[in-house]
Design a protein around this motif. Structure first.
Motif, PDB file in Angstrom:
ATOM      1  N   GLY A  87     -49.735 -32.605 -29.124  1.00 59.90           N
ATOM      2  CA  GLY A  87     -49.496 -31.171 -29.126  1.00 59.90           C
ATOM      3  C   GLY A  87     -50.167 -30.454 -30.268  1.00 59.90           C
ATOM      4  N   PRO A  88     -50.091 -29.122 -30.236  1.00 59.59           N
ATOM      5  CA  PRO A  88     -50.824 -28.290 -31.180  1.00 59.59           C
ATOM      6  C   PRO A  88     -50.093 -28.001 -32.489  1.00 59.59           C
ATOM      7  CG  PRO A  88     -49.782 -26.901 -29.550  1.00 59.59           C
ATOM      8  CD  PRO A  88     -49.479 -28.332 -29.163  1.00 59.59           C
ATOM      9  N   ILE A  89     -48.872 -28.515 -32.663  1.00 60.03           N
ATOM     10  CA  ILE A  89     -48.106 -28.232 -33.880  1.00 60.03           C
ATOM     11  C   ILE A  89     -48.198 -29.449 -34.801  1.00 60.03           C
ATOM     12  CG2 ILE A  89     -45.832 -27.647 -34.798  1.00 60.03           C
ATOM     13  CD1 ILE A  89     -45.234 -26.398 -32.006  1.00 60.03           C
ATOM     14  N   PRO A  90     -48.921 -29.324 -35.928  1.00 60.32           N
ATOM     15  CA  PRO A  90     -49.168 -30.486 -36.786  1.00 60.32           C
ATOM     16  C   PRO A  90     -48.009 -30.792 -37.732  1.00 60.32           C
ATOM     17  CG  PRO A  90     -50.282 -28.584 -37.680  1.00 60.32           C
ATOM     18  CD  PRO A  90     -49.667 -28.146 -36.370  1.00 60.32           C
ATOM     19  N   PRO A  91     -47.988 -32.019 -38.269  1.00 61.16           N
ATOM     20  CA  PRO A  91     -47.008 -32.351 -39.312  1.00 61.16           C
ATOM     21  C   PRO A  91     -47.147 -31.372 -40.473  1.00 61.16           C
ATOM     22  CG  PRO A  91     -48.117 -34.333 -38.552  1.00 61.16           C
ATOM     23  CD  PRO A  91     -48.835 -33.163 -37.933  1.00 61.16           C
ATOM     24  N   GLY A  92     -46.034 -31.089 -41.126  1.00 64.06           N
ATOM     25  CA  GLY A  92     -46.026 -30.135 -42.231  1.00 64.06           C
ATOM     26  C   GLY A  92     -45.731 -28.714 -41.787  1.00 64.06           C
ATOM     27  N   SER A  93     -45.687 -28.472 -40.478  1.00 63.79           N
ATOM     28  CA  SER A  93     -45.352 -27.137 -39.977  1.00 63.79           C
ATOM     29  C   SER A  93     -43.881 -26.856 -40.247  1.00 63.79           C
ATOM     30  CB  SER A  93     -45.617 -27.046 -38.467  1.00 63.79           C
ATOM     31  OG  SER A  93     -46.986 -27.208 -38.189  1.00 63.79           O
ATOM     32  N   ASP A  94     -43.571 -25.595 -40.522  1.00 59.57           N
ATOM     33  CA  ASP A  94     -42.194 -25.171 -40.753  1.00 59.57           C
ATOM     34  C   ASP A  94     -41.673 -24.445 -39.530  1.00 59.57           C
ATOM     35  OD1 ASP A  94     -41.733 -25.958 -43.542  1.00 59.57           O
ATOM     36  OD2 ASP A  94     -43.324 -24.513 -43.993  1.00 59.57           O
ATOM     37  N   ILE A  95     -40.403 -24.666 -39.214  1.00 61.14           N
ATOM     38  CA  ILE A  95     -39.741 -23.979 -38.106  1.00 61.14           C
ATOM     39  C   ILE A  95     -38.559 -23.228 -38.699  1.00 61.14           C
ATOM     40  CG2 ILE A  95     -38.611 -24.227 -35.868  1.00 61.14           C
ATOM     41  CD1 ILE A  95     -40.051 -26.996 -35.664  1.00 61.14           C
ATOM     42  N   TYR A  96     -38.575 -21.900 -38.549  1.00 58.08           N
ATOM     43  CA  TYR A  96     -37.516 -21.050 -39.078  1.00 58.08           C
ATOM     44  C   TYR A  96     -36.679 -20.500 -37.933  1.00 58.08           C
ATOM     45  CZ  TYR A  96     -40.251 -21.261 -43.337  1.00 58.08           C
ATOM     46  OH  TYR A  96     -40.934 -21.710 -44.441  1.00 58.08           O
ATOM     47  N   TYR A  97     -35.366 -20.574 -38.068  1.00 57.79           N
ATOM     48  CA  TYR A  97     -34.412 -20.100 -37.071  1.00 57.79           C
ATOM     49  C   TYR A  97     -33.722 -18.855 -37.612  1.00 57.79           C
ATOM     50  CZ  TYR A  97     -35.195 -24.768 -35.270  1.00 57.79           C
ATOM     51  OH  TYR A  97     -35.798 -25.904 -34.782  1.00 57.79           O
ATOM     52  N   SER A  98     -33.681 -17.778 -36.811  1.00 54.17           N
ATOM     53  CA  SER A  98     -33.107 -16.533 -37.299  1.00 54.17           C
ATOM     54  C   SER A  98     -31.756 -16.186 -36.683  1.00 54.17           C
ATOM     55  CB  SER A  98     -34.086 -15.379 -37.084  1.00 54.17           C
ATOM     56  OG  SER A  98     -34.375 -15.222 -35.708  1.00 54.17           O
ATOM     57  N   GLY A  99     -31.141 -17.114 -35.976  1.00 51.41           N
ATOM     58  CA  GLY A  99     -29.778 -16.943 -35.513  1.00 51.41           C
ATOM     59  C   GLY A  99     -29.659 -16.194 -34.210  1.00 51.41           C
ATOM     60  N   PRO A 100     -28.469 -16.002 -33.707  1.00 57.04           N
ATOM     61  CA  PRO A 100     -27.244 -16.299 -34.446  1.00 57.04           C
ATOM     62  C   PRO A 100     -26.979 -17.806 -34.506  1.00 57.04           C
ATOM     63  CG  PRO A 100     -26.689 -15.539 -32.248  1.00 57.04           C
ATOM     64  CD  PRO A 100     -28.174 -15.430 -32.392  1.00 57.04           C
ATOM     65  N   LEU A 101     -26.567 -18.243 -35.679  1.00 63.25           N
ATOM     66  CA  LEU A 101     -26.249 -19.648 -35.899  1.00 63.25           C
ATOM     67  C   LEU A 101     -24.728 -19.772 -35.834  1.00 63.25           C
ATOM     68  CD1 LEU A 101     -28.741 -20.117 -38.858  1.00 63.25           C
ATOM     69  CD2 LEU A 101     -29.114 -20.676 -36.465  1.00 63.25           C
ATOM     70  N   LEU A 102     -24.215 -20.030 -34.658  1.00 65.83           N
ATOM     71  CA  LEU A 102     -22.788 -20.045 -34.403  1.00 65.83           C
ATOM     72  C   LEU A 102     -22.170 -21.389 -34.732  1.00 65.83           C
ATOM     73  CD1 LEU A 102     -23.034 -18.192 -30.991  1.00 65.83           C
ATOM     74  CD2 LEU A 102     -22.594 -17.191 -33.241  1.00 65.83           C
ATOM     75  N   GLU A 103     -20.853 -21.461 -34.660  1.00 65.58           N
ATOM     76  CA  GLU A 103     -20.150 -22.689 -35.013  1.00 65.58           C
ATOM     77  C   GLU A 103     -20.472 -23.856 -34.085  1.00 65.58           C
ATOM     78  OE1 GLU A 103     -15.581 -24.155 -35.186  1.00 65.58           O
ATOM     79  OE2 GLU A 103     -16.052 -22.216 -36.094  1.00 65.58           O
ATOM     80  N   ALA A 104     -20.468 -23.625 -32.764  1.00 64.58           N
ATOM     81  CA  ALA A 104     -20.666 -24.718 -31.809  1.00 64.58           C
ATOM     82  C   ALA A 104     -22.079 -24.777 -31.253  1.00 64.58           C
ATOM     83  CB  ALA A 104     -19.678 -24.585 -30.653  1.00 64.58           C
ATOM     84  N   ARG A 105     -22.839 -23.699 -31.363  1.00 60.60           N
ATOM     85  CA  ARG A 105     -24.158 -23.622 -30.723  1.00 60.60           C
ATOM     86  C   ARG A 105     -25.013 -22.597 -31.452  1.00 60.60           C
ATOM     87  NH1 ARG A 105     -26.924 -24.581 -26.503  1.00 60.60           N
ATOM     88  NH2 ARG A 105     -25.414 -25.647 -25.247  1.00 60.60           N
ATOM     89  N   THR A 106     -26.307 -22.863 -31.460  1.00 59.02           N
ATOM     90  CA  THR A 106     -27.240 -21.840 -31.906  1.00 59.02           C
ATOM     91  C   THR A 106     -28.075 -21.398 -30.715  1.00 59.02           C
ATOM     92  OG1 THR A 106     -28.959 -21.230 -33.487  1.00 59.02           O
ATOM     93  CG2 THR A 106     -29.075 -23.451 -32.622  1.00 59.02           C
ATOM     94  N   THR A 107     -28.260 -20.131 -30.606  1.00 58.69           N
ATOM     95  CA  THR A 107     -29.213 -19.560 -29.662  1.00 58.69           C
ATOM     96  C   THR A 107     -30.047 -18.638 -30.527  1.00 58.69           C
ATOM     97  OG1 THR A 107     -27.653 -19.711 -27.861  1.00 58.69           O
ATOM     98  CG2 THR A 107     -29.498 -18.218 -27.550  1.00 58.69           C
ATOM     99  N   SER A 108     -31.208 -19.097 -30.904  1.00 57.12           N
ATOM    100  CA  SER A 108     -31.932 -18.477 -31.995  1.00 57.12           C
ATOM    101  C   SER A 108     -33.372 -18.145 -31.677  1.00 57.12           C
ATOM    102  CB  SER A 108     -31.905 -19.437 -33.196  1.00 57.12           C
ATOM    103  OG  SER A 108     -32.591 -18.897 -34.294  1.00 57.12           O
ATOM    104  N   ARG A 109     -33.856 -17.071 -32.226  1.00 61.24           N
ATOM    105  CA  ARG A 109     -35.274 -16.752 -32.250  1.00 61.24           C
ATOM    106  C   ARG A 109     -35.888 -17.688 -33.281  1.00 61.24           C
ATOM    107  NH1 ARG A 109     -39.020 -14.936 -29.333  1.00 61.24           N
ATOM    108  NH2 ARG A 109     -40.518 -13.563 -30.268  1.00 61.24           N
ATOM    109  N   ILE A 110     -37.092 -18.215 -32.997  1.00 62.71           N
ATOM    110  CA  ILE A 110     -37.743 -19.113 -33.954  1.00 62.71           C
ATOM    111  C   ILE A 110     -39.166 -18.659 -34.246  1.00 62.71           C
ATOM    112  CG2 ILE A 110     -36.382 -21.109 -33.253  1.00 62.71           C
ATOM    113  CD1 ILE A 110     -38.987 -22.188 -31.913  1.00 62.71           C
ATOM    114  N   VAL A 111     -39.639 -19.047 -35.417  1.00 56.64           N
ATOM    115  CA  VAL A 111     -41.038 -18.878 -35.797  1.00 56.64           C
ATOM    116  C   VAL A 111     -41.504 -20.215 -36.356  1.00 56.64           C
ATOM    117  CG1 VAL A 111     -42.681 -17.698 -37.306  1.00 56.64           C
ATOM    118  CG2 VAL A 111     -40.762 -16.419 -36.327  1.00 56.64           C
ATOM    119  N   VAL A 112     -42.583 -20.735 -35.771  1.00 52.28           N
ATOM    120  CA  VAL A 112     -43.211 -21.970 -36.248  1.00 52.28           C
ATOM    121  C   VAL A 112     -44.442 -21.552 -37.032  1.00 52.28           C
ATOM    122  CG1 VAL A 112     -44.306 -24.138 -35.583  1.00 52.28           C
ATOM    123  CG2 VAL A 112     -42.431 -23.209 -34.190  1.00 52.28           C
ATOM    124  N   THR A 113     -44.581 -22.049 -38.258  1.00 53.14           N
ATOM    125  CA  THR A 113     -45.747 -21.741 -39.087  1.00 53.14           C
ATOM    126  C   THR A 113     -46.432 -23.042 -39.472  1.00 53.14           C
ATOM    127  OG1 THR A 113     -44.612 -19.794 -39.971  1.00 53.14           O
ATOM    128  CG2 THR A 113     -46.558 -20.557 -41.166  1.00 53.14           C
TER     129      THR A 113
END
Length: 173
Positions: A87-113
């Motif tokens: 795949g196109p995402i190399p080692p060292g890439s960061d994945i940021y999750y912007s929530g909502p980060l709930l108690e039992a589940r996250t359904t989150s917008r993400i940004v991979v850099t």
């Protein structure tokens, strides 16, 4: 007795129906990747015909390819890609999750850099009880521009916060 029903559709409605059927068919992968497009989909260009016989291009996409990586998550809102065997995402890439980060589940917008500064954006959903979920990437910048991916998320090593992404990706031009 023969019953006949006639439906009259406008030309634009036919295109919408054709696009919906095409999208639905491309999302039927099976239980391994519940929201992933079919690995056998090799779309050079999807073309719809309206009632007048004209053509309209719906999309142009590259061949579906395998995406497989592992990531370690030291914080609830950040993970780092450790390995990327496909795949196109190399080692060292960061994945940021912007929530909502709930108690039992996250359904989150993400940004991979990536280390080169390329980005991909999308959404993830993960159960904190089963550590199983899905992520869908729907675009990006730089080398990840036009990236579309559907991956299954699962835990590899819960004690050390290691997860894997496994699924399919393609680029839309």
């Amino acid at each position: 007795m023969k019953v006949t029903t006639a439906y009259r559709m406008k030309p634009g409605a036919i295109l919408v129906v054709l696009a919906a059927v095409t999208i639905a068919a491309s999302c039927a992968q099976g239980p391994a990747t519940p929201t992933a497009p079919s690995a056998s989909t090799t779309t050079a260009a999807l073309v719809a015909h309206d009632v007048a016989g004209g053509q309209q291009s719906i999309s142009s996409a590259s061949i579906q390819q395998q995406l497989l990586l592992t990531k370690t998550c030291g914080a609830i809102d950040h993970c780092t890609v450790m390995t990327s065997s496909a795949g196109p995402i190399p080692p060292g890439s960061d994945i940021y999750y912007s929530g909502p980060l709930l108690e039992a589940r996250t359904t989150s917008r993400i940004v991979v850099t990536t280390p080169a500064g390329d980005t991909a954006t999308g959404n993830c959903s993960l159960s904190y009880r089963s550590f199983v979920g899905t992520c869908v990437l729907t675009g990006g910048t730089g080398a990840l521009a036009g990236l579309h991916a559907n991956v299954r998320v699962f835990v590899v090593d819960p004690d050390n916060g290691v997860f894997a992404w496994e699924g399919q990706y393609h680029f839309v031009h």
